[in-house]
Design a protein around this motif. Structure first.
Motif, PDB file in Angstrom:
ATOM      1  N   LEU A   1       0.951  -1.060  -0.170  1.00  0.00           N
ATOM      2  CA  LEU A   1      -0.318  -0.130  -0.437  1.00  0.00           C
ATOM      3  C   LEU A   1       0.992   1.589   0.216  1.00  0.00           C
ATOM      4  CD1 LEU A   1      -3.168  -0.859   2.690  1.00  0.00           C
ATOM      5  CD2 LEU A   1      -3.330  -0.637   0.273  1.00  0.00           C
ATOM      6  N   ALA A   2       1.720   1.026   1.127  1.00  0.00           N
ATOM      7  CA  ALA A   2       2.700   2.666   1.014  1.00  0.00           C
ATOM      8  C   ALA A   2       3.712   2.715  -0.386  1.00  0.00           C
ATOM      9  CB  ALA A   2       3.856   2.611   1.698  1.00  0.00           C
ATOM     10  N   THR A   3       4.348   1.646  -0.899  1.00  0.00           N
ATOM     11  CA  THR A   3       5.041   1.841  -2.194  1.00  0.00           C
ATOM     12  C   THR A   3       3.980   2.147  -3.536  1.00  0.00           C
ATOM     13  OG1 THR A   3       5.000  -0.304  -2.312  1.00  0.00           O
ATOM     14  CG2 THR A   3       7.245   0.487  -1.506  1.00  0.00           C
ATOM     15  N   GLY A   4       3.038   1.778  -3.478  1.00  0.00           N
ATOM     16  CA  GLY A   4       1.757   1.935  -4.517  1.00  0.00           C
ATOM     17  C   GLY A   4       1.444   3.221  -4.734  1.00  0.00           C
ATOM     18  N   THR A   5       1.100   3.877  -3.138  1.00  0.00           N
ATOM     19  CA  THR A   5       0.503   4.780  -3.253  1.00  0.00           C
ATOM     20  C   THR A   5       1.449   5.913  -3.758  1.00  0.00           C
ATOM     21  OG1 THR A   5      -0.938   4.377  -1.045  1.00  0.00           O
ATOM     22  CG2 THR A   5      -0.640   6.645  -1.731  1.00  0.00           C
ATOM     23  N   LEU A   6       2.867   5.605  -3.273  1.00  0.00           N
ATOM     24  CA  LEU A   6       3.942   6.563  -3.425  1.00  0.00           C
ATOM     25  C   LEU A   6       4.086   6.902  -5.217  1.00  0.00           C
ATOM     26  CD1 LEU A   6       6.356   8.831  -3.027  1.00  0.00           C
ATOM     27  CD2 LEU A   6       7.491   6.797  -2.553  1.00  0.00           C
ATOM     28  N   GLY A   7       3.949   5.677  -5.606  1.00  0.00           N
ATOM     29  CA  GLY A   7       4.357   4.946  -6.767  1.00  0.00           C
ATOM     30  C   GLY A   7       2.871   5.992  -7.717  1.00  0.00           C
ATOM     31  N   LEU A   8       1.887   5.842  -7.444  1.00  0.00           N
ATOM     32  CA  LEU A   8       0.815   6.087  -7.868  1.00  0.00           C
ATOM     33  C   LEU A   8       0.902   8.031  -8.121  1.00  0.00           C
ATOM     34  CD1 LEU A   8      -2.515   4.173  -7.385  1.00  0.00           C
ATOM     35  CD2 LEU A   8      -1.351   4.124  -9.583  1.00  0.00           C
ATOM     36  N   VAL A   9       1.558   8.381  -7.017  1.00  0.00           N
ATOM     37  CA  VAL A   9       1.510   9.956  -6.281  1.00  0.00           C
ATOM     38  C   VAL A   9       2.541  10.412  -7.827  1.00  0.00           C
ATOM     39  CG1 VAL A   9       2.251  11.816  -5.299  1.00  0.00           C
ATOM     40  CG2 VAL A   9       1.016  10.040  -4.018  1.00  0.00           C
ATOM     41  N   MET A  10       4.114  10.260  -7.595  1.00  0.00           N
ATOM     42  CA  MET A  10       4.762  10.705  -8.779  1.00  0.00           C
ATOM     43  C   MET A  10       4.976  10.204  -9.840  1.00  0.00           C
ATOM     44  SD  MET A  10       6.471  11.689  -6.449  1.00  0.00           S
ATOM     45  CE  MET A  10       8.122  11.817  -7.446  1.00  0.00           C
ATOM     46  N   GLN A  11       3.685   9.102  -9.876  1.00  0.00           N
ATOM     47  CA  GLN A  11       3.315   8.826 -11.622  1.00  0.00           C
ATOM     48  C   GLN A  11       2.532  10.235 -12.038  1.00  0.00           C
ATOM     49  OE1 GLN A  11       1.463   5.171 -12.041  1.00  0.00           O
ATOM     50  NE2 GLN A  11       0.944   5.268 -14.647  1.00  0.00           N
ATOM     51  N   HIS A  12       1.930  10.203 -11.188  1.00  0.00           N
ATOM     52  CA  HIS A  12       1.011  11.409 -11.806  1.00  0.00           C
ATOM     53  C   HIS A  12       1.487  12.765 -11.311  1.00  0.00           C
ATOM     54  CE1 HIS A  12      -2.981  14.065 -11.189  1.00  0.00           C
ATOM     55  NE2 HIS A  12      -2.514  14.585 -10.426  1.00  0.00           N
ATOM     56  N   ARG A  13       2.234  12.919 -10.741  1.00  0.00           N
ATOM     57  CA  ARG A  13       3.350  14.555 -10.659  1.00  0.00           C
ATOM     58  C   ARG A  13       4.302  13.996 -11.787  1.00  0.00           C
ATOM     59  NH1 ARG A  13       8.261  15.543  -6.034  1.00  0.00           N
ATOM     60  NH2 ARG A  13       9.099  17.668  -7.125  1.00  0.00           N
ATOM     61  N   GLY A  14       4.870  13.772 -12.199  1.00  0.00           N
ATOM     62  CA  GLY A  14       5.685  13.496 -13.122  1.00  0.00           C
ATOM     63  C   GLY A  14       4.523  13.720 -14.948  1.00  0.00           C
TER      64      GLY A  14
END
Length: 102
Positions: A84-97
């Protein structure tokens, strides 16, 4: 703190790999793979002790997936927390990019 330790370590690995490679998913997969493998190995050892007479040879291939050896909340948290933690950060960073390029 015990229920989030693995999630925090997984995030640290993800951030280190993400900053070095700009691939945030690779860091998340690396960290989650480590913790999932570790918890499955521990579950297999519990199965061997409880049902396999202490002998690895008695363990079937599915021993680590037997629900009878997954009895405590921290065992689930050690697997689900990093995902959950890495999936959330991955989605945030993907959206940010995407916002930067688009």
């Amino acid at each position: 703190m015990e229920l989030v330790e693995h999630a925090l370590v997984a995030l640290a690995v993800q951030v280190a790999v993400g900053l070095a490679t700009r691939n945030w998913w690779a860091g998340g997969v690396l960290a989650c793979g480590y913790f999932i493998g570790r918890e499955l190995a521990q579950a297999e050892y519990r199965w061997i002790e409880q049902f396999g007479a202490g002998l690895r040879a008695n363990a079937p291939w599915w021993a680590a997936f037997d629900a009878r050896v997954w009895t405590r909340a921290d065992q689930f948290a050690d697997v689900i927390g990093p995902i959950l933690a890495t999936g959330t950060l991955g989605l945030v960073m993907q959206h940010r990019g995407r916002r930067r390029t688009g």
